[in-house]
Design an enzyme around this catalytic site. Structure first.
Site, PDB file in Angstrom:
ATOM      1  N   ASP A 287       0.863  -1.160   0.000  1.00  0.00           N
ATOM      2  CA  ASP A 287       0.000   0.000   0.000  1.00  0.00           C
ATOM      3  C   ASP A 287       0.916   1.233   0.000  1.00  0.00           C
ATOM      4  O   ASP A 287       2.143   1.124   0.128  1.00  0.00           O
ATOM      5  CB  ASP A 287      -0.953  -0.010   1.204  1.00  0.00           C
ATOM      6  CG  ASP A 287      -2.172   0.883   0.962  1.00  0.00           C
ATOM      7  OD1 ASP A 287      -3.199   0.682   1.615  1.00  0.00           O
ATOM      8  OD2 ASP A 287      -2.090   1.777   0.081  1.00  0.00           O
TER       9      ASP A 287
HETATM   10  C1  GLC Z   1      -4.286   4.508  -0.111  1.00  0.00           C
HETATM   11  C2  GLC Z   1      -5.183   3.351   0.271  1.00  0.00           C
HETATM   12  C3  GLC Z   1      -5.307   2.299  -0.776  1.00  0.00           C
HETATM   13  C4  GLC Z   1      -5.203   2.939  -2.153  1.00  0.00           C
HETATM   14  C5  GLC Z   1      -3.797   3.495  -2.307  1.00  0.00           C
HETATM   15  C6  GLC Z   1      -3.602   4.215  -3.643  1.00  0.00           C
HETATM   16  O1  GLC Z   1      -3.532   4.919   0.982  1.00  0.00           O
HETATM   17  O2  GLC Z   1      -4.909   2.700   1.498  1.00  0.00           O
HETATM   18  O3  GLC Z   1      -6.553   1.644  -0.576  1.00  0.00           O
HETATM   19  O4  GLC Z   1      -5.466   1.982  -3.162  1.00  0.00           O
HETATM   20  O5  GLC Z   1      -3.432   4.351  -1.236  1.00  0.00           O
HETATM   21  O6  GLC Z   1      -4.411   5.335  -3.706  1.00  0.00           O
END
Ligand code: GLC
Length: 742
Positions: A287
Site C-alpha cells: 500500500d
Molecule cells: C491509499 C489506500 C489504498 C489505495 C492506495 C492508492 O492509501 O490505502 O486503498 O489503493 O493508497 O491510492
C-alpha cells in the site's frame, strides 16, 4: 537498431496467441517475458518494481517529487497511479515507450472503487443489494469507463471484513460476514477483469488490503491488529482466497501490523500463503508507503531493512515508497536478497503487461474518442439508478407510511443532505463529479413534476450546533402533507483515515428530526451514511426510516423511486447496526458463552444499560410487501461425509405488491472441538415474487460447508448435531436440526 525496435521484434517474434484464459500462463507470454528480461539491466529490472504517483490526485501522504518524468526516462518507473485520462496517460506512456532504453510500457493504476465517472453507491451500500449480478455489472461498467480513460489496473475490490462501524473504511468493503464478503469479492473481480485482460474494456483487479486491516484496534484506521490465527483464517482470510479463485490479478498488502509484524513485511502471511500455498501467479503491491512505514512501526531500523523485509515477504512492487529503487541493489550486493527474487517480481509484472496487450499497443487504452463516448453514458447512469434503489434498506415502515403517494398536494424535503451533491458520491469516487449528481430535490421534481408542491429547507448543517434553520424547516414541514428528512453523514465522515468514536447522526440533525416528529405528520427519514449509525431515538420517534447509504450519481432519482414506490425496497443490511457504540463489536456471528443473556437473571452475559442485540441485525431489511416462510424441509435427517443435505422452504408473497426477498440460510454446529458460533451464513438467494406467488427455495449443505479450524487447526467438519436456519434476516429464522455422521 534502436533497442525499442529490437524489443518489439523480440516480442512480435512470438506471435500473440494468448486468447485463452487470461491467467493461464501461456508459453508464448513466458517466452516473451524471458526474452525481454534477457535484455534488461539490473537497474531496469528494479525500475519495474517502482510504482509512483502522478499528479491526478493525492491519495496518501505526499512523497511525490515532481521530477517523475525524469525518473521514467531513467528507467526507474514501472507503473504509475493517479495518472488519468487518455491524454495524460498517452503523454506519460510516450515517455516510457519512446524515451527509455527498452521502451517497456507503464501500467497505470487508479482507485476505481465504486465507479469511475458514473458513481455507484459506496461498496457497503451496494453489498446491501445481495445481488451478485448487479454488483458484477457495476464493476464491469466501472472498468469500461476507467479503461476508456487510460487505466489498466484498479486498486479494487477492497475486501476487508469489518465488524467495527467506527472504522471509516467499513464504507469501502462488503460488511461483517466472510461468506457474503467472499461472494461479493468474486463478483467485483469478475466485473473488473472480464474474461481477457487484452480486451480494451477489462482491467486488472486488486484484492486489498491483505489482511485483517478491518480489525484495527478501536476502529481507528491504521491501528494495531492482534488476533488468533483461527479468527484470522475463519473471518478475514476467506475473501482473499475467494478472490484468488476468481483469478484476481493482484493483491495489495495492508498498512497494519498483525500480531506484531506489519503485513507488508510478513513472509509468513504474504509469500508463504499467497504465493506458496495458494500458488498465486500475479503480483503483489504494497500500500502507499507501507514498506517505508515499517520504520515507523519500529520493525525496521532504516530503509535498507524495510526493503529487505518487504522483498523477502514477497511484495513485488513498492507503491510510493521509493525504497526498492534505493535499496534493492544494495540488498542484492550484500546477499540479503537474490537476483531470482528480483527476477520473479519483474516476471510477474511483465507478464501482466503482456496480458494487457501493452507491448503490442502501449496506447490501446488511450482513446479520447472512446473516453468521450463512454463516460457517464446513459446506460451507465441507468444502472447507477437501479443499483442505488436496490441497495436501499427499509429499516422501518410503521402504518405503511411508505410508499408516499405521487398525488400528494405538497411534500417538505428537509435536511442538510437533500441538496448536498458532493456527499452523494462519497469518498473514493474517482473522477465522479458533484455536478453530475441528481440530488433528492431534483429526484423528487423528476418524479412528481408539477403535480406536487415540493418545499425545501436545509434546517441545519451536517455538523455543528447551529439551529437557526430549524424555524424555517418546521414552518415548511408544518404546512406540507408529508415530510421527508434527508440526513446523515458527509462524504468525508467515512473512508480512509475517517474513523469516528461517536456514530450518531452528526451535529443537531437528530434534534431537528425529533422536532419534525412532534408535528405528527407522515414523516420519512432517509439516511445517507457510509457506515452503520446509532439511531435508537430516531427509530423510536419516526414511523418510516430508509437507509440510502451514499447512493452515487443517480442517488436522488433512486431515493425518489423507493420513497414513491416505483421500486419496492429489497436491500438487506450487510453489517449490524449497533444500538449504541458501546456494543461494538455486535456482529451476528458470535459465540454462545457459558452464560448467554437471560432476561432478569443477573449472572448472565449482558449490559445493565441496554440490549445485547443490535438495533437492526445483519441481513435485515423490510419490503412494501410481506413474505411468509414455510417450515424447513430436509432431504434427510442425517448425512455422512459423502453426502449432501438438501434443505428448503416455500416462500410466499403474502402482500399486495410484487417484491424481492433475500432468503438467507445459516448453520450452527452445536458442539465442536472448539466453541462454534451460534450462527454462520452459508447461503442466500434473492427471489422475485408477484403478490400471492410462492417459490421453493432450496440450498445444498455439504460437509465442506460445515468445516472449520478444529482444536488442532485442521480445516474439517466434525460429526455431531447441527441446526440449519432459513429466513429473512439473521434473527427471524425457521430452524431444523440434522446430524453429520461418520
Ligand atoms: C491509499 C489506500 C489504498 C489505495 C492506495 C492508492 O492509501 O490505502 O486503498 O489503493 O493508497 O491510492
Amino acid at each position: 537498431m534502436k533497442f525499442i525496435n529490437l524489443l518489439l521484434s523480440v516480442v512480435l517474434a512470438f506471435s500473440f496467441v494468448n486468447s485463452q484464459g487470461q491467467n493461464r500462463i501461456d508459453d508464448n507470454i513466458s517466452g516473451k517475458v524471458d526474452s525481454v528480461m534477457s535484455l534488461m539491466t539490473l537497474e531496469e529490472k528494479i525500475g519495474q518494481l517502482n510504482l509512483i504517483t502522478g499528479e491526478g490526485e493525492v491519495t496518501g501522504p505526499v512523497t511525490m517529487d515532481r521530477n517523475y518524468v525524469q525518473q521514467i526516462k531513467e528507467g526507474n518507473v514501472g507503473s504509475m497511479l493517479n495518472v488519468n485520462g487518455s491524454e495524460y496517460t498517452r503523454r506519460i506512456q510516450k515517455i516510457a515507450v519512446e524515451q527509455t532504453r527498452l521502451g517497456i510500457p507503464l501500467i497505470f493504476g487508479y482507485d476505481v472503487i465504486h465507479g469511475y465517472k458514473t458513481i455507484f453507491p459506496v461498496p457497503l451500500g451496494e453489498t446491501a443489494t445481495w445481488d451478485l449480478g448487479t454488483i458484477e455489472r457495476s464493476a464491469r461498467i466501472a472498468a469500461v469507463e476507467a479503461t476508456a480513460a487510460g487505466q489498466h489496473w484498479t486498486f479494487a475490490p477492497m475486501i476487508d471484513i469489518s465488524r467495527d462501524a467506527r472504522w471509516g473504511r467499513i464504507m469501502e468493503g462488503a460488511g461483517e460476514d466472510p461468506y457474503l464478503g467472499s461472494k461479493v469479492a468474486q463478483a467485483r473481480v469478475r466485473g473488473f477483469q472480464g474474461r481477457y485482460f487484452n480486451e480494451k474494456h477489462t482491467m486488472l483487479a486488486c484484492a486489498k488490503h491483505y489482511v485483517a486491516y478491518g480489525a484495527a484496534r478501536g476502529g481507528r484506521d491504521y491501528n494495531t491488529v492482534d488476533m488468533s490465527i483461527r479468527r484470522l483464517k475463519e473471518t478475514f482470510m476467506p475473501p482473499f482466497r475467494a478472490a484468488l479463485d476468481a483469478e484476481v490479478a493482484t493483491y495489495m498488502t495492508s498498512f497494519n501490523e498483525l500480531n506484531g509484524v506489519p503485513v507488508t513485511g510478513s513472509k509468513r502471511f504474504v509469500k508463504d500463503i499467497i504465493k506458496d500455498q495458494w500458488n498465486f501467479n500475479g503480483f503483489i503491491v504494497s500500500d502507499w508507503g507501507s514498506i517505508a512505514e515499517m520504520i515507523v512501526h519500529g520493525i525496521a531500523k532504516d530503509e535498507y531493512e524495510a526493503g529487505n523485509l518487504a522483498m523477502n515477504a514477497g511484495v513485488d512492487m513498492d507503491m510510493e515508497g521509493r525504497i526498492y529503487i534505493r535499496e534493492l541493489k544494495n540488498l542484492l550486493e550484500e546477499g540479503k536478497i537474490s537476483e531470482e527474487q528480483i527476477n520473479d517480481a519483474v516476471r510477474r509484472i511483465l507478464r501482466k503487461k503482456f496480458e494487457l496487450g501493452l507491448f503490442e499497443d502501449p496506447y490501446k487504452y488511450c482513446d479520447e474518442e472512446r473516453e468521450e463516448k463512454l463516460l457517464l453514458a446513459e446506460p451507465h447512469r441507468k444502472h447507477a439508478r437501479n443499483v442505488a434503489s436496490e441497495s436501499m434498506v427499509l429499516l422501518k415502515n410503521e402504518n405503511e407510511v411508505l410508499p408516499l403517494s405521487k398525488n400528494l398536494s405538497s411534500v417538505a424535503l428537509i435536511g442538510p443532505l437533500v441538496k448536498a451533491d458532493k456527499e452523494y458520491i462519497g469518498t473514493w469516487s474517482a473522477h465522479g463529479e458533484a455536478k453530475h449528481v441528481i440530488n433528492s430535490l431534483e429526484g423528487f421534481k423528476n418524479k412528481l413534476g408539477e403535480n406536487t408542491d415540493i418545499v425545501y429547507s436545509k434546517g441545519c448543517d451536517i455538523t455543528g450546533e447551529k439551529k437557526d434553520g430549524f424555524a424555517d424547516a418546521l414552518e415548511k414541514a408544518r404546512n406540507a402533507e408529508a415530510i421527508v428528512a434527508v440526513v446523515g453523514e458527509s462524504a468525508m465522515m467515512s473512508g480512509e483515515a475517517l474513523s469516528r468514536m461517536d456514530i450518531d447522526i452528526p451535529g443537531v440533525q437528530k434534534e431537528l428530526i425529533m422536532e419534525l416528529a412532534e408535528l405528527d405528520k407522515p414523516l420519512v427519514v432517509v439516511l445517507m451514511n457510509g457506515r452503520p449509525l446509532t439511531i435508537p431515538e430516531v427509530d423510536e420517534a419516526v414511523p418510516a426510516i430508509l437507509e440510502a447509504w451514499l447512493p452515487g450519481t443517480e442517488g436522488g432519482n433512486a431515493i425518489a423511486d423507493v420513497v414513491f414506490g416505483d421500486y419496492n425496497p429489497s436491500g438487506k443490511l450487510p453489517v449490524s447496526f449497533p444500538y449504541a457504540v458501546g456494543q461494538i463489536p455486535v456482529n451476528y456471528e458470535h459465540k454462545n458463552t457459558g452464560r448467554p443473556r437471560q432476561e432478569d437473571v443477573r449472572y448472565t452475559s449482558k449490559y445493565i444499560d441496554g440490549p445485547n442485540q443490535p438495533l437492526y441485525p445483519f441481513g435485515y431489511g423490510l419490503s412494501y410487501t410481506t413474505f411468509s416462510y414455510s417450515d424447513i424441509r430436509l432431504s434427510q435427517e442425517k448425512i455422512d461425509f459423502d453426502e449432501t443435505l438438501q434443505v428448503g422452504v416455500t416462500v410466499e408473497n403474502t402482500g399486495d405488491r410484487a417484491g424481492e426477498e433475500v432468503v438467507q440460510m445459516y448453520i450452527r454446529d452445536m458442539v465442536g472441538s472448539v466453541t462454534r458460533p451460534v450462527k454462520e451464513l452459508k447461503g442466500f438467494r434473492k427471489i422475485f415474487l408477484q403478490p400471492g406467488e410462492e417459490k421453493e427455495v432450496t440450498f445444498d449443505i455439504s460437509p465442506d460447508d460445515l468445516a472449520f479450524y478444529t482444536k488442532d487447526m485442521q480445516y474439517e467438519a466434525e460429526p455431531g448435531n447441527f441446526k440449519v436456519f432459513i429466513g429473512t434476516n439473521s434473527q427471524d429464522l425457521k430452524e431444523k436440526g440434522f446430524k453429520l455422521v461418520k
